[in-house]
Design a protein around this motif. Structure first.
Motif, PDB file in Angstrom:
ATOM      1  N   PRO A 147       0.784  -1.235   0.000  1.00 30.59           N
ATOM      2  CA  PRO A 147       0.000   0.000   0.000  1.00 30.59           C
ATOM      3  C   PRO A 147       0.816   1.285   0.000  1.00 30.59           C
ATOM      4  N   ALA A 148       2.085   1.231   0.389  1.00 32.15           N
ATOM      5  CA  ALA A 148       2.909   2.441   0.356  1.00 32.15           C
ATOM      6  C   ALA A 148       3.053   2.987  -1.065  1.00 32.15           C
ATOM      7  N   LEU A 149       2.683   2.196  -2.061  1.00 30.51           N
ATOM      8  CA  LEU A 149       2.729   2.640  -3.461  1.00 30.51           C
ATOM      9  C   LEU A 149       1.378   3.185  -3.929  1.00 30.51           C
ATOM     10  N   SER A 150       0.503   3.524  -3.020  1.00 29.39           N
ATOM     11  CA  SER A 150      -0.851   3.941  -3.400  1.00 29.39           C
ATOM     12  C   SER A 150      -0.866   5.198  -4.265  1.00 29.39           C
ATOM     13  N   LYS A 151       0.172   6.036  -4.163  1.00 33.64           N
ATOM     14  CA  LYS A 151       0.210   7.227  -5.031  1.00 33.64           C
ATOM     15  C   LYS A 151       0.657   6.890  -6.454  1.00 33.64           C
ATOM     16  N   HIS A 152       0.933   5.599  -6.694  1.00 27.97           N
ATOM     17  CA  HIS A 152       1.275   5.131  -8.046  1.00 27.97           C
ATOM     18  C   HIS A 152       0.311   3.999  -8.440  1.00 27.97           C
ATOM     19  N   PRO A 153      -0.982   4.270  -8.567  1.00 33.14           N
ATOM     20  CA  PRO A 153      -1.961   3.199  -8.770  1.00 33.14           C
ATOM     21  C   PRO A 153      -1.828   2.472 -10.103  1.00 33.14           C
ATOM     22  N   ASP A 154      -1.142   3.088 -11.058  1.00 35.07           N
ATOM     23  CA  ASP A 154      -0.990   2.460 -12.371  1.00 35.07           C
ATOM     24  C   ASP A 154       0.266   1.601 -12.478  1.00 35.07           C
ATOM     25  N   MET A 155       1.057   1.499 -11.421  1.00 33.53           N
ATOM     26  CA  MET A 155       2.255   0.658 -11.432  1.00 33.53           C
ATOM     27  C   MET A 155       1.851  -0.790 -11.174  1.00 33.53           C
ATOM     28  N   THR A 156       2.264  -1.695 -12.058  1.00 33.71           N
ATOM     29  CA  THR A 156       1.913  -3.106 -11.904  1.00 33.71           C
ATOM     30  C   THR A 156       3.119  -3.916 -11.425  1.00 33.71           C
ATOM     31  N   LEU A 157       2.838  -5.135 -11.003  1.00 33.69           N
ATOM     32  CA  LEU A 157       3.940  -6.028 -10.651  1.00 33.69           C
ATOM     33  C   LEU A 157       4.850  -6.271 -11.846  1.00 33.69           C
ATOM     34  N   LEU A 192      10.039   5.153 -11.136  1.00 32.51           N
ATOM     35  CA  LEU A 192      10.540   5.956 -10.024  1.00 32.51           C
ATOM     36  C   LEU A 192      11.937   6.501 -10.338  1.00 32.51           C
ATOM     37  N   ASP A 193      12.202   7.687  -9.853  1.00 31.69           N
ATOM     38  CA  ASP A 193      13.510   8.322 -10.034  1.00 31.69           C
ATOM     39  C   ASP A 193      14.520   7.609  -9.141  1.00 31.69           C
ATOM     40  N   TRP A 194      15.459   6.921  -9.738  1.00 28.72           N
ATOM     41  CA  TRP A 194      16.376   6.063  -8.983  1.00 28.72           C
ATOM     42  C   TRP A 194      17.763   6.129  -9.589  1.00 28.72           C
ATOM     43  N   GLN A 195      18.775   6.226  -8.732  1.00 26.48           N
ATOM     44  CA  GLN A 195      20.167   6.250  -9.181  1.00 26.48           C
ATOM     45  C   GLN A 195      20.862   4.981  -8.695  1.00 26.48           C
ATOM     46  N   GLU A 196      21.167   4.093  -9.621  1.00 28.51           N
ATOM     47  CA  GLU A 196      21.818   2.821  -9.273  1.00 28.51           C
ATOM     48  C   GLU A 196      23.328   2.979  -9.469  1.00 28.51           C
ATOM     49  N   ASP A 197      23.929   3.805  -8.639  1.00 30.48           N
ATOM     50  CA  ASP A 197      25.362   4.027  -8.683  1.00 30.48           C
ATOM     51  C   ASP A 197      25.995   3.378  -7.454  1.00 30.48           C
ATOM     52  N   TYR A 198      27.243   2.915  -7.614  1.00 27.17           N
ATOM     53  CA  TYR A 198      27.904   2.202  -6.529  1.00 27.17           C
ATOM     54  C   TYR A 198      29.123   2.978  -6.049  1.00 27.17           C
ATOM     55  N   ARG A 204       8.173  10.126  -9.044  1.00 29.80           N
ATOM     56  CA  ARG A 204       8.069   9.513 -10.368  1.00 29.80           C
ATOM     57  C   ARG A 204       8.933  10.272 -11.359  1.00 29.80           C
ATOM     58  N   ASP A 205       9.648   9.505 -12.188  1.00 25.73           N
ATOM     59  CA  ASP A 205      10.481  10.083 -13.237  1.00 25.73           C
ATOM     60  C   ASP A 205       9.865   9.872 -14.619  1.00 25.73           C
ATOM     61  N   SER A 206       9.081   8.789 -14.776  1.00 20.88           N
ATOM     62  CA  SER A 206       8.430   8.472 -16.043  1.00 20.88           C
ATOM     63  C   SER A 206       7.212   7.603 -15.742  1.00 20.88           C
ATOM     64  N   PRO A 207       6.293   7.455 -16.681  1.00 20.76           N
ATOM     65  CA  PRO A 207       5.139   6.579 -16.438  1.00 20.76           C
ATOM     66  C   PRO A 207       5.590   5.139 -16.250  1.00 20.76           C
ATOM     67  N   PRO A 208       4.955   4.398 -15.364  1.00 14.13           N
ATOM     68  CA  PRO A 208       5.345   2.989 -15.165  1.00 14.13           C
ATOM     69  C   PRO A 208       5.236   2.186 -16.453  1.00 14.13           C
ATOM     70  N   VAL A 255       9.847   2.892 -19.405  1.00 15.60           N
ATOM     71  CA  VAL A 255      11.292   3.093 -19.510  1.00 15.60           C
ATOM     72  C   VAL A 255      12.006   2.090 -18.607  1.00 15.60           C
ATOM     73  N   PHE A 256      12.979   1.389 -19.159  1.00 14.54           N
ATOM     74  CA  PHE A 256      13.842   0.527 -18.340  1.00 14.54           C
ATOM     75  C   PHE A 256      14.818   1.393 -17.572  1.00 14.54           C
ATOM     76  N   ARG A 257      14.832   1.189 -16.247  1.00 14.84           N
ATOM     77  CA  ARG A 257      15.799   1.879 -15.400  1.00 14.84           C
ATOM     78  C   ARG A 257      16.176   0.930 -14.277  1.00 14.84           C
ATOM     79  N   TYR A 258      17.340   0.343 -14.407  1.00 16.70           N
ATOM     80  CA  TYR A 258      17.742  -0.690 -13.454  1.00 16.70           C
ATOM     81  C   TYR A 258      17.691  -0.149 -12.041  1.00 16.70           C
ATOM     82  N   SER A 259      17.011  -0.886 -11.144  1.00 20.90           N
ATOM     83  CA  SER A 259      16.763  -0.371  -9.811  1.00 20.90           C
ATOM     84  C   SER A 259      16.688  -1.496  -8.798  1.00 20.90           C
ATOM     85  N   SER A 260      17.626  -1.500  -7.863  1.00 23.89           N
ATOM     86  CA  SER A 260      17.522  -2.428  -6.741  1.00 23.89           C
ATOM     87  C   SER A 260      16.309  -2.105  -5.879  1.00 23.89           C
ATOM     88  N   GLY A 261      15.870  -0.870  -5.921  1.00 24.13           N
ATOM     89  CA  GLY A 261      14.667  -0.500  -5.203  1.00 24.13           C
ATOM     90  C   GLY A 261      13.441  -1.222  -5.723  1.00 24.13           C
TER      91      GLY A 261
END
Length: 364
Positions: free
Chosen positions: A119-129, A139-145, A175-179, A182-188
């Motif tokens: 439910p913590a994703l409720s502000k993104h109702p169009d995001m699917t599994l 989601l805006d995510w930076q996968e840098d090490y 959000r950075d783009s619609p679910p 766009v592929f954006r590698y994310s451990s999140g």
């Protein structure tokens, strides 16, 4: 015509099934090929090891399963056959495999909203599994090490302000783009899936589910999977398995979710894992994303990341050189554990040499 003729194909199929090799407590072994091809493979995988500077290729384990039999195994550094090695992002594909069992139990659909289970994703109702499995949450995510730790979302999630509840930390990102676009590698994204699994299978079953659903049926006895302080598996990073046990997961995937006479994971789920994400573009990563596995083919036939390996090759890949390669057409499973730090290791080079050493020994 005698009715006995109709029984012959069935008898042959039964004999073939009985002849198939599967690991029990130990792997059945087969002869290790010898010759120049094996020497070339070892020269690449096991050069003189530089543990002082941590430079160069530093393979900890290399294990090869051919036709269900252990035909090659070598260890280096501190790693041994009984070492449960940190798999890093191979954990992501392991989490997807655990989800495959739940999928076969009809506990969810790929098109279900992710917020239904987290439910913590409720502000993104169009995001699917499915979006999460494609690393396409939007989601805006930076996968840098190591090279950019101060702006890294994943470093903050694993080690600093997000470490107590990694899924909640990820869900707070804008959000950075619609679910799904766009592929954006994310451990999140992977840890959002790990949190969703808690409600998919139920909190009472969750803590044991990877073991009861996957590890125990495969005969994996010594797996460890760390959780965060919220009790959620760190699905992105923190599963530990021996090389022999990880190879069991590879054999399951090579044989399309079947373990012995049991279809542990539906073939449709394995097909989803191996289907290229259509919106991936060349140059976005070193391999093509499927359903939380990495592929050697894309929707665009011109994209072929590992040109010296068969197109049906797929893999679970992790930081510092961890790899589980599955090559169905060659009936090969290859596990590599490593401690590479300088980026000199190349998947294609090892696969090319492994194919030269082992593919020619496959019996039709």
């Amino acid at each position: 015509m005698s009715k006995g003729w109709f029984l012959i194909p069935l008898l042959l199929l039964n004999l073939y099934a009985q002849a198939e090799d599967w690991p029990g407590e130990q792997w059945p072994s087969g002869p290790t090929p010898t010759g120049l091809a094996i020497e070339a493979l070892e020269q690449y995988a096991f050069p003189p090891r530089d543990d002082a500077s941590r430079q160069g290729i530093r393979t900890d384990a290399l294990l090869v399963i051919l036709d269900g039999r252990l035909v090659y195994e070598r260890y280096a550094g501190p790693t041994r056959a009984d070492t449960a090695h940190l798999t890093w992002s191979i954990s992501k594909s392991l989490m997807a495999t655990v989800f495959g069992v739940a999928y076969g139990q009809k506990l969810f659909s790929l098109q279900d909203p992710a917020a239904r289970y987290y439910p913590a994703l409720s502000k993104h109702p169009d995001m699917t599994l499915a979006d999460l499995f494609h690393w396409a949450s939007g989601l805006d995510w930076q996968e840098d090490y190591e090279y950019a730790p101060l702006k890294s979302s994943v470093v903050a999630m694993l080690y600093t302000r997000g470490r107590h509840d990694m899924a909640a930390f990820t869900a707070q990102h804008e959000r950075d783009s619609p679910p799904g676009q766009v592929f954006r590698y994310s451990s999140g994204d992977s840890n959002l899936l790990a949190a969703a699994l808690k409600n998919i299978v139920g909190p009472a079953r969750y803590a044991d589910y990877p073991w009861t659903a996957l590890f125990e049926p495969l005969g994996i006895r010594h797996a460890t999977w760390e959780t965060d302080a919220a009790g959620t598996f760190v699905g992105s990073s923190y599963a530990y398995l021996t090389a022999r046990d990880l190879a069991r997961v590879g054999l399951l995937m090579q044989r399309e979710g079947r373990w012995g006479e049991r279809q542990l994971i539906p073939q449709a789920w394995v097909a989803f894992n191996r289907e290229p994400f259509a919106r991936f573009r060349a140059g976005q990563d070193e391999a093509v994303p499927g359903g939380h596995w990495w592929l050697n083919r894309a929707a665009d036939p011109a994209i072929h990341p590992w040109p010296d390996a068969p197109p049906d090759t797929f893999a679970a890949l992790g930081h510092w050189g961890q790899a589980l390669y599955v090559i169905p057409s060659a009936r090969l499973v290859i596990v590599r554990y490593a401690d590479d730090r300088d980026g000199s290791y190349r998947h294609n080079e090892l696969l090319k040499r492994a194919m030269a050493a082992f593919a020619g020994t496959v019996q039709p």
